[in-house]
Design an enzyme around this catalytic site. Structure first.
Site, PDB file in Angstrom:
ATOM      1  N   HIS A   1       0.859  -1.191   0.000  1.00  9.69           N
ATOM      2  CA  HIS A   1       0.000   0.000   0.000  1.00  9.69           C
ATOM      3  C   HIS A   1       0.894   1.239   0.000  1.00  9.69           C
ATOM      4  O   HIS A   1       1.793   1.383   0.831  1.00  9.69           O
ATOM      5  CB  HIS A   1      -0.957   0.022   1.196  1.00  9.69           C
ATOM      6  CG  HIS A   1      -1.941   1.142   1.080  1.00  9.69           C
ATOM      7  ND1 HIS A   1      -3.134   1.018   0.381  1.00  9.69           N
ATOM      8  CD2 HIS A   1      -1.885   2.433   1.481  1.00  9.69           C
ATOM      9  CE1 HIS A   1      -3.761   2.169   0.388  1.00  9.69           C
ATOM     10  NE2 HIS A   1      -3.036   3.048   1.042  1.00  9.69           N
ATOM     11  N   ALA A   2       0.660   2.139  -0.943  1.00  8.19           N
ATOM     12  CA  ALA A   2       1.559   3.276  -1.142  1.00  8.19           C
ATOM     13  C   ALA A   2       1.636   4.164   0.099  1.00  8.19           C
ATOM     14  O   ALA A   2       0.637   4.409   0.769  1.00  8.19           O
ATOM     15  CB  ALA A   2       1.081   4.101  -2.331  1.00  8.19           C
TER      16      ALA A   2
ATOM     17  N   HIS B   1       0.279  11.959  -5.577  1.00 11.44           N
ATOM     18  CA  HIS B   1      -0.264  12.013  -4.217  1.00 11.44           C
ATOM     19  C   HIS B   1       0.857  11.815  -3.189  1.00 11.44           C
ATOM     20  O   HIS B   1       1.004  12.596  -2.244  1.00 11.44           O
ATOM     21  CB  HIS B   1      -1.339  10.926  -4.067  1.00 11.44           C
ATOM     22  CG  HIS B   1      -1.885  10.806  -2.683  1.00 11.44           C
ATOM     23  ND1 HIS B   1      -3.022  11.470  -2.277  1.00 11.44           N
ATOM     24  CD2 HIS B   1      -1.442  10.122  -1.601  1.00 11.44           C
ATOM     25  CE1 HIS B   1      -3.263  11.201  -1.008  1.00 11.44           C
ATOM     26  NE2 HIS B   1      -2.320  10.375  -0.572  1.00 11.44           N
ATOM     27  N   GLU B   2       1.648  10.783  -3.371  1.00 12.60           N
ATOM     28  CA  GLU B   2       2.704  10.479  -2.389  1.00 12.60           C
ATOM     29  C   GLU B   2       3.764  11.572  -2.352  1.00 12.60           C
ATOM     30  O   GLU B   2       4.214  11.975  -1.283  1.00 12.60           O
ATOM     31  CB  GLU B   2       3.356   9.127  -2.693  1.00 12.60           C
ATOM     32  CG  GLU B   2       2.415   7.933  -2.594  1.00 12.60           C
ATOM     33  CD  GLU B   2       1.644   7.883  -1.283  1.00 12.60           C
ATOM     34  OE1 GLU B   2       2.146   8.398  -0.262  1.00 12.60           O
ATOM     35  OE2 GLU B   2       0.532   7.336  -1.265  1.00 12.60           O
TER      36      GLU B   2
ATOM     37  N   HIS C   1       3.004  14.401  -0.111  1.00 15.18           N
ATOM     38  CA  HIS C   1       3.344  14.229   1.311  1.00 15.18           C
ATOM     39  C   HIS C   1       4.803  14.604   1.561  1.00 15.18           C
ATOM     40  O   HIS C   1       5.127  15.297   2.517  1.00 15.18           O
ATOM     41  CB  HIS C   1       3.140  12.771   1.726  1.00 15.18           C
ATOM     42  CG  HIS C   1       1.712  12.335   1.814  1.00 15.18           C
ATOM     43  ND1 HIS C   1       0.786  12.962   2.592  1.00 15.18           N
ATOM     44  CD2 HIS C   1       1.048  11.297   1.238  1.00 15.18           C
ATOM     45  CE1 HIS C   1      -0.389  12.333   2.499  1.00 15.18           C
ATOM     46  NE2 HIS C   1      -0.257  11.321   1.667  1.00 15.18           N
TER      47      HIS C   1
ATOM     48  N   GLU D   1      -3.237  14.931   3.034  1.00  8.17           N
ATOM     49  CA  GLU D   1      -3.722  14.123   1.914  1.00  8.17           C
ATOM     50  C   GLU D   1      -4.056  14.966   0.686  1.00  8.17           C
ATOM     51  O   GLU D   1      -4.118  14.453  -0.431  1.00  8.17           O
ATOM     52  CB  GLU D   1      -4.967  13.331   2.339  1.00  8.17           C
ATOM     53  CG  GLU D   1      -4.721  12.350   3.470  1.00  8.17           C
ATOM     54  CD  GLU D   1      -3.606  11.357   3.179  1.00  8.17           C
ATOM     55  OE1 GLU D   1      -3.361  11.076   2.005  1.00  8.17           O
ATOM     56  OE2 GLU D   1      -2.961  10.904   4.144  1.00  8.17           O
TER      57      GLU D   1
ATOM     58  N   HIS E   1      -6.615   0.533   5.410  1.00  6.91           N
ATOM     59  CA  HIS E   1      -6.555   1.461   6.546  1.00  6.91           C
ATOM     60  C   HIS E   1      -7.189   0.919   7.820  1.00  6.91           C
ATOM     61  O   HIS E   1      -7.005   1.496   8.879  1.00  6.91           O
ATOM     62  CB  HIS E   1      -7.187   2.795   6.133  1.00  6.91           C
ATOM     63  CG  HIS E   1      -6.535   3.397   4.919  1.00  6.91           C
ATOM     64  ND1 HIS E   1      -6.652   2.838   3.661  1.00  6.91           N
ATOM     65  CD2 HIS E   1      -5.737   4.481   4.770  1.00  6.91           C
ATOM     66  CE1 HIS E   1      -5.965   3.552   2.791  1.00  6.91           C
ATOM     67  NE2 HIS E   1      -5.398   4.556   3.431  1.00  6.91           N
TER      68      HIS E   1
ATOM     69  N   TYR F   1      -9.254  11.573   4.096  1.00  9.20           N
ATOM     70  CA  TYR F   1      -9.372  11.511   2.634  1.00  9.20           C
ATOM     71  C   TYR F   1     -10.663  12.175   2.163  1.00  9.20           C
ATOM     72  O   TYR F   1     -10.722  12.753   1.086  1.00  9.20           O
ATOM     73  CB  TYR F   1      -9.312  10.063   2.142  1.00  9.20           C
ATOM     74  CG  TYR F   1      -8.045   9.354   2.543  1.00  9.20           C
ATOM     75  CD1 TYR F   1      -6.829   9.662   1.937  1.00  9.20           C
ATOM     76  CD2 TYR F   1      -8.053   8.390   3.536  1.00  9.20           C
ATOM     77  CE1 TYR F   1      -5.661   9.012   2.305  1.00  9.20           C
ATOM     78  CE2 TYR F   1      -6.893   7.736   3.915  1.00  9.20           C
ATOM     79  CZ  TYR F   1      -5.696   8.049   3.298  1.00  9.20           C
ATOM     80  OH  TYR F   1      -4.543   7.410   3.678  1.00  9.20           O
TER      81      TYR F   1
HETATM   82  O1  X8Z Z   1      -4.201   5.444   1.022  1.00  8.44           O
HETATM   83  C1  X8Z Z   1      -4.128   6.299   0.152  1.00  8.44           C
HETATM   84  C2  X8Z Z   1      -2.772   6.758  -0.348  1.00  8.44           C
HETATM   85  C3  X8Z Z   1      -1.785   6.794   0.733  1.00  8.44           C
HETATM   86  S1  X8Z Z   1      -2.133   7.963   1.958  1.00  8.44           S
HETATM   87  C4  X8Z Z   1      -2.278   5.834  -1.430  1.00  8.44           C
HETATM   88  N1  X8Z Z   1      -5.244   6.802  -0.407  1.00  8.44           N
HETATM   89  C5  X8Z Z   1      -6.568   6.357   0.001  1.00  8.44           C
HETATM   90  C6  X8Z Z   1      -6.798   4.903  -0.367  1.00  8.44           C
HETATM   91  O2  X8Z Z   1      -6.045   4.357  -1.178  1.00  8.44           O
HETATM   92  O3  X8Z Z   1      -7.746   4.307   0.150  1.00  8.44           O
HETATM   93  C7  X8Z Z   1      -5.298   7.831  -1.431  1.00  8.44           C
HETATM   94  C8  X8Z Z   1      -6.750   7.996  -1.751  1.00  8.44           C
HETATM   95  C9  X8Z Z   1      -7.524   7.246  -0.716  1.00  8.44           C
HETATM   96 ZN    ZN Z   2      -1.790   9.952   1.309  1.00  7.44          ZN
END
Ligand code: X8Z
Ligand code: ZN
Length: 624
Positions: free
Chosen positions: A364-365, A394-395, A398, A422, A523, A533
């Site tokens: 997960h990024a 997105h990354e 941060h 975010e 998450h 988010y």
């Molecule tokens: O988790 C993330 C990023 C890292 S903070 C890749 N995002 C959420 C997800 O993937 O559920 C970005 C958008 C929503």
């Molecule tokens: Zn993020």
């Protein structure tokens, strides 16, 4: 992301800080966790309960946290990029140590609550010492260790999850790619259900974790962990919850419009037996494992006329020979065009840009700040596709934020709130996905004329508007879990009920009795709060509208790109440099001139599409 779970926050943007591992699962004696080394130094120091005592205490707390956080971050990085029994053991112990220090400092901070004459910065830092703990442990021996055992194990279970698909064991990244492209409802159902076989084993851990962390939250004076999370927004916790309701009600009619249109096109494609014309949408038909962004099914729902004005980001990247590193370098190039410093050499040396062979990692990024200064990195398993082109921006957002606030005192090295963290990269992404920009960097050969507006806006709405109810429902589920409103026996039904209530979606078939579908979303086992988010999906449009105005743009917002605008970059950086030193409303004001959350920017951006969708839906009965 490093500090997400752990310290205040921020960083993690992506995810993971606390991840984990599990030595319990590997057979170690749970009691061993209570012997984790204690967090150094001056726990017994008595600070006079005066304004000066508070200032001295805060200075000492910052020094101790900064020192330990680097050790913990490097341990976490090691575990997240090389999951083994030992790295899990080490990370869990480091996390426990950090949590113990945080809890000790939060309790100490509470003693200064009523002191008169506190300097404003000191007062803010005293608050942040409590609010920065994502999952507090109770203040008794062994509790932090037990909690970190669980969180490490949950995170690693998710990261290493695999399931059988068509005779082969596949990972989540493989399933994600298949889900995006498959138009066979039997296959998407198998993928949806297959991935969710990794999470039933997390359920007991999750319930135990909730009980322990709630006890920790109560020790700190909060009703439960959810109340603690809602308190981090420079307003009363209840007012914050009401604010998210207000924002959702502002954008909901637009979501319902999109839902109605997409459902109708899915019905045309798949027929009544797969997707009925009324009621909820089948969740596995939307091109995403969690139905959180729907852009991958653009081809299914494209306007019937003028659809050729759209374009497929993945196809463009492939056609121009992009690889993962080139995508990241392109993202870095956008930020430098705004006058921001390029990522340092160490970023390129130390980041994990693609999935390494031969070892387990957290895919997960996420974006990390290892030393609270210059050692910033991303950790991704980047694939060459449109989704990851967005994620790269997105990354990097941060990392850019982390560097901007690096000269703040430790407790202010964070986003104005977690939604800001975010929103940075997403805001840049709104420019970086415009045809004008893609054309400027040679990815897109021709910028479509006005006939391209609706296709483009529809593509964006499939990701950004579809996301809104998902961004809300995850923590609505968790808030109820932490408050006890939802018991462990009700975990899965409550999740499915939230999918229906907020998103208007239904799983492709009945869920098994042991299902724990929340655990199949990163998450939840990763313990990253999610309302951030939802907020980011509002803030990014506020930032974009303000930036385009500063740039003197008078055309439609969706065609505006701030690429190369150093003046806008300087103003944006000034906001980012504030870190968490001031209430987020001031940071918002510094850049946009607005003081609050305002979904009107979303409405402004998508206005032409909303008109078009209303037209398409005429005569249909919308809702579910
Ligand atoms: O988790 C993330 C990023 C890292 S903070 C890749 N995002 C959420 C997800 O993937 O559920 C970005 C958008 C929503
Ligand atoms: Zn993020």
């Amino acid at each position: 992301m490093k500090r997400t779970l752990l310290t205040s926050a921020a960083v993690l943007a992506s995810g993971v800080l606390m991840s984990g591992c599990s030595w319990l699962g590997l057979g170690m004696d749970p009691a061993a966790t209570s012997t984790a080394p204690t967090a150094s130094a001056d726990a017994s120091t008595q600070w006079p309960i005066t304004a000066q005592g508070a200032a001295d205490f805060v200075a000492s707390a910052e020094t101790r946290l900064a020192e330990l956080s680097e050790f913990v971050a490097r341990t976490q990085w090691t575990r997240a990029t090389y999951i083994t029994y030992d790295t899990m053991w080490l990370e869990s112990r480091a996390n426990a140590q950090y949590t113990e220090l945080q809890v000790e400092l939060a309790n100490e901070a509470a003693k200064f609550k009523d002191v008169a004459g506190l300097a404003p910065d000191v007062s803010r830092k005293l608050d942040l010492l409590r609010l920065g703990i994502v999952l507090p442990a109770p203040n008794r021996p062994g509790a932090a260790g037990r909690l970190s055992d669980i969180t490490t194990r949950l995170d690693s279970t998710y990261a290493t999850g695999k399931f059988q698909h068509q005779g082969k064991q596949i990972t989540l990244d493989e399933a994600t790619v298949l889900m995006a492209a498959s138009r066979d409802p039997a296959e998407t159902k198998a993928l949806y259900e297959g991935w969710r076989t990794v999470s039933p084993q997390m359920k007991d851990d999750y319930a135990n974790m909730v009980a322990i962390a709630n006890e920790g939250a109560r020790d700190l004076g909060y009703a439960d962990v959810g109340a603690l999370w809602r308190s981090g927004y420079d307003m009363e916790a209840d007012a914050f919850a009401a604010e998210t309701d207000r924002l959702w009600n502002q954008v909901k009619p637009f979501y319902e419009n999109l839902h109605c249109y997409v459902r109708s096109r899915l019905n045309e494609k798949y027929g009544d037996a797969v997707q009925p014309e009324t009621g909820p949408i089948r969740a596995d038909l939307l091109g995403n494992m969690w139905s959180q962004q729907w852009g991958n099914i653009y081809d299914v729902v494209a306007p019937k006329t003028g659809g050729e004005a759209g374009y497929d980001m993945t196809a463009l990247l492939v056609a121009k020979g992009y690889d993962a590193e080139k995508m990241v370098r392109t993202g870095d190039g956008f930020y430098t065009s705004l006058g921001l410093a390029p990522m340092p050499d160490t970023f390129w040396e130390r980041s994990q840009i693609t999935r390494p062979e031969g070892r387990e990692v957290v895919c997960h990024a996420s974006a990390w700040d290892l030393d609270n200064l210059e050692d910033v990195r991303i950790k991704m398993c980047t694939q060459v596709n449109g989704d990851d082109f967005y994620t790269v921006h997105h990354e990097l957002g941060h990392n850019v934020y982390q560097r901007a606030y690096k000269d703040q005192p430790f407790l202010f090295k964070n986003g104005a709130n977690d939604g800001f963290h975010e929103a940075i990269g997403d805001f840049v992404g709104l420019s970086a996905l415009t045809p004008t920009y893609l054309n400027q960097i040679g990815l897109l050969d021709r910028v479509p004329g006005p006939e391209g507006d609706i296709p483009f806006l529809l593509q964006m709405a499939l990701d950004k508007i579809a996301f809104l109810p998902f961004g809300l429902m995850v923590d609505r589920w968790r808030w109820d879990v932490f408050s006890g409103e939802t018991s462990p026996a009700e975990y899965n039904d409550a999740w499915t009920a939230n999918m229906l209530k907020y998103q208007g979606l239904t799983p492709p078939g009945p869920r098994p009795a042991n299902a724990f579908d929340p655990g199949a979303k990163y998450h939840i086992p990763g313990n990253t709060p999610y309302t951030r988010y939802f907020l980011a999906h509002i803030y990014q449009f506020q930032f974009h509208r303000a930036a385009c105005k500063q740039a003197g743009w008078t055309g439609p917002l969706h065609r505006c790109s701030i690429y190369g605008d150093k003046e806008v970059g300087a103003r944006f950086n000034a906001m980012m440099e504030m870190g968490q030193s001031r209430p987020w409303q001031e940071a918002m004001h510094a850049f946009t001139g607005e003081r609050g959350n305002d979904a009107s920017a979303v409405a402004d951006y998508f206005a032409p599409l909303n008109v078009w969708l209303t037209e398409q839906n005429r005569g249909k009965s919308c809702g579910w």
